[in-house]
Motif scaffolding. Structure first.
Motif, short mmCIF file in Angstrom:
data_model
loop_
_atom_site.label_atom_id
_atom_site.label_comp_id
_atom_site.label_asym_id
_atom_site.label_seq_id
_atom_site.Cartn_x
_atom_site.Cartn_y
_atom_site.Cartn_z
N GLU A 20 -4.27 3.46 -10.68
CA GLU A 20 -5.16 3.94 -9.62
C GLU A 20 -6.23 2.92 -9.21
N PHE A 67 2.18 1.75 -3.49
CA PHE A 67 1.16 2.35 -4.36
C PHE A 67 0.99 3.85 -4.06
N ASP A 68 0.99 4.20 -2.77
CA ASP A 68 0.85 5.61 -2.41
C ASP A 68 2.02 6.43 -2.96
N TRP A 115 -6.36 -2.51 -3.77
CA TRP A 115 -5.45 -3.02 -2.74
C TRP A 115 -5.87 -2.50 -1.37
N GLY A 150 0.82 -1.21 0.00
CA GLY A 150 0.00 0.00 0.00
C GLY A 150 0.86 1.26 0.00
N ALA A 197 -4.48 0.31 -7.12
CA ALA A 197 -4.12 0.82 -5.79
C ALA A 197 -5.36 0.92 -4.89
#
Length: 142
Positions: free
Chosen positions: A119, A35-36, A125, A32, A122
Motif C-alpha cells: 500500500e 497497483f490498483d 506511485w 498504477g 502504491a
C-alpha cells in the motif's frame, strides 16, 4: 447456469472500459492500474477469507500473484534499474511467497502483511504523477 442480460451487459461494459483504459494509458498509468488491481485483489482475498469463501479466496490470491509476477515483477528492468529494481524484485517475490502461504494456511494476517507492504508503494506511485505535474516545465523555450 444463465446470467441475466443486465449482468452480461455490465460485464461486457467493464471489459471494454478496462481494455480502453489500458490501451490509452501511458507506462506510469499502467503501473498504477496494476497497483490498483493488486490492492483490490488483496482486499477481496481477505474478505473471502473472513466469509470462508475458499474458491473466491483462491481466485483473488491467484490474481494478486499474477499481477505481482507478470505485471510488476515482469516489468522491472533489473539490468538498468539498479538497487531500486533489485529491491522491488525482492519485495514482490517476498509478497508472492507470503500470499502462497496465506492461501495454504487460510491466514488473513499474511494477506494483511502484504497489503501493509504494498500500500505505501502504491500510494507513492500515485504521488509521483502529482509531483511531476506540479513541477514547472523547464527548457521549453522561454
Amino acid at each position: 447456469m444463465f446470467t441475466s442480460v443486465n449482468s452480461r451487459a455490465a460485464s461486457a461494459y467493464k471489459r471494454v472500459s478496462a481494455d480502453t483504459g489500458v490501451s490509452t494509458a501511458d507506462p506510469h498509468q499502467l503501473v498504477g492500474m496494476l497497483f490498483d488491481g493488486l490492492m483490490q485483489s488483496l482486499n477481496a482475498a481477505r474478505g473471502a477469507m473472513e466469509r470462508k469463501e475458499i474458491e473466491a479466496k483462491g481466485q483473488a490470491i491467484g490474481k494478486a500473484v499474477r499481477i505481482l509476477e507478470e505485471g510488476l515483477q515482469g516489468g522491472l528492468n533489473l539490468a538498468q534499474g539498479g538497487d531500486l529494481a533489485k529491491n522491488l524484485n525482492g519485495l514482490y517475490g517476498y509478497a508472492v511467497q507470503r500470499l502462497t502461504l496465506a492461501n495454504l494456511r487460510n491466514d488473513r494476517m499474511l494477506v494483511t502483511e502484504v497489503i501493509d507492504l504494498i500500500e505505501p508503494l502504491a500510494d507513492s506511485w500515485k504521488q509521483i504523477r502529482g509531483a511531476a505535474a506540479a513541477q514547472p516545465a523547464t527548457g521549453l523555450g522561454a
